[in-house]
Design a protein around this motif. Structure first.
Motif, PDB file in Angstrom:
ATOM      1  N   UNK A 151       6.029  -8.514  -1.075  1.00 42.15           N
ATOM      2  CA  UNK A 151       5.582  -8.473  -2.607  1.00 42.15           C
ATOM      3  C   UNK A 151       4.534  -7.184  -2.609  1.00 42.15           C
ATOM      4  N   UNK A 152       4.715  -6.522  -3.871  1.00 43.86           N
ATOM      5  CA  UNK A 152       3.904  -5.542  -3.828  1.00 43.86           C
ATOM      6  C   UNK A 152       2.375  -5.970  -3.907  1.00 43.86           C
ATOM      7  N   UNK A 153       2.274  -6.762  -4.618  1.00 42.64           N
ATOM      8  CA  UNK A 153       0.782  -7.609  -4.724  1.00 42.64           C
ATOM      9  C   UNK A 153       0.118  -7.895  -3.565  1.00 42.64           C
ATOM     10  N   UNK A 154       0.799  -8.075  -2.378  1.00 43.78           N
ATOM     11  CA  UNK A 154       0.330  -8.448  -1.085  1.00 43.78           C
ATOM     12  C   UNK A 154      -0.529  -9.625  -1.006  1.00 43.78           C
ATOM     13  N   UNK A 155      -1.604  -9.622  -0.593  1.00 42.73           N
ATOM     14  CA  UNK A 155      -2.370 -11.068  -0.213  1.00 42.73           C
ATOM     15  C   UNK A 155      -3.006 -11.406  -1.753  1.00 42.73           C
ATOM     16  N   UNK A 156      -2.762 -10.633  -2.986  1.00 47.14           N
ATOM     17  CA  UNK A 156      -3.129 -11.216  -4.284  1.00 47.14           C
ATOM     18  C   UNK A 156      -2.074 -12.072  -4.661  1.00 47.14           C
ATOM     19  N   UNK A 157      -1.150 -12.221  -4.047  1.00 48.86           N
ATOM     20  CA  UNK A 157       0.046 -13.017  -4.432  1.00 48.86           C
ATOM     21  C   UNK A 157      -0.253 -14.383  -3.623  1.00 48.86           C
ATOM     22  N   UNK A 158      -0.488 -15.745  -4.097  1.00 48.78           N
ATOM     23  CA  UNK A 158      -0.651 -16.831  -3.262  1.00 48.78           C
ATOM     24  C   UNK A 158       0.676 -17.306  -2.632  1.00 48.78           C
TER      25      UNK A 158
END
Length: 203
Positions: A115-122
């Motif tokens: 995911x491009x959002x890395x750890x921002x993605x839950x």
């Protein structure tokens, strides 16, 4: 655990080990079925990519967050739609032996890989039973006020909304929570510029 006790006036309760992940946890209850999970390597298990990453974190850090859902299939579709060609939604089963010997807590977990959002993605959890939900292991120490998500890819999470979510498009990624407590507002954040997505660490 000592760090959280200094902030909230109460130490987290030891939870148990996660078989196959080489990790173990402790828990601090919040109101509204929320909780803080302290997670660390479990030296009694064979190291994994996940536990080896945890071992590199040198001080208390807010690394990831999770959301409860009953519809993992729908969430998987949203992850695929909002990601790019390299993003995959992967579902697996998890478990943890309860520390008091009363049995095993089980759940299904959905993670995004690439995911491009890395750890921002839950990561998303469907619990087998809310009776043993981790937030119910003790008296709550506070109520979640705000979960702030900052980063250049935060707009990819626009499909996911919650009352406490506060997304900000920013050059530097990061997570921060504010928790209302009898001691006042407690803030937790990550000193790391960006942490890997949990789905990219789990086997």
């Amino acid at each position: 655990m000592n760090y959280l006790e200094s902030l909230f006036g109460r130490a987290p309760t030891v939870g148990g080990s996660h078989p196959g992940q080489a990790s173990r946890n402790a828990l601090l209850s919040l109101e509204d079925d929320c909780y803080i999970e302290v997670i660390a390597p479990d030296p009694a298990q064979t190291p994994t990519v996940f536990s080896e990453y945890l071992a590199t974190v040198e001080k208390p850090s807010l690394l990831w967050w999770a959301a409860r859902t009953e519809d993992l299939d729908q969430v998987a579709e949203e992850i695929q739609a909002q990601g790019d060609g390299g993003t995959r939604a992967v579902c697996s089963q998890g478990s943890r032996a309860l520390a008091d010997g009363r049995g095993t807590l089980r759940w299904d977990v959905l993670v995004a890989r690439g995911a491009p959002a890395q750890n921002l993605m839950p990561f998303f959890i469907r619990w087998s039973s809310l009776a043993e939900h981790p937030s119910r292991g003790g008296e709550p120490v506070g109520r979640l006020r705000t979960l702030r998500l900052s980063g250049p890819e935060v707009d990819r999470l626009s499909w996911f909304r919650g009352a406490c979510l506060d997304p900000h498009v920013a050059q530097n990624p990061g997570l921060e929570v504010e928790i209302d407590t009898p001691r006042g507002v407690v803030s937790l954040s990550s000193p790391l510029a960006s942490a890997p997505g949990v789905g990219d660490l789990l086997g």
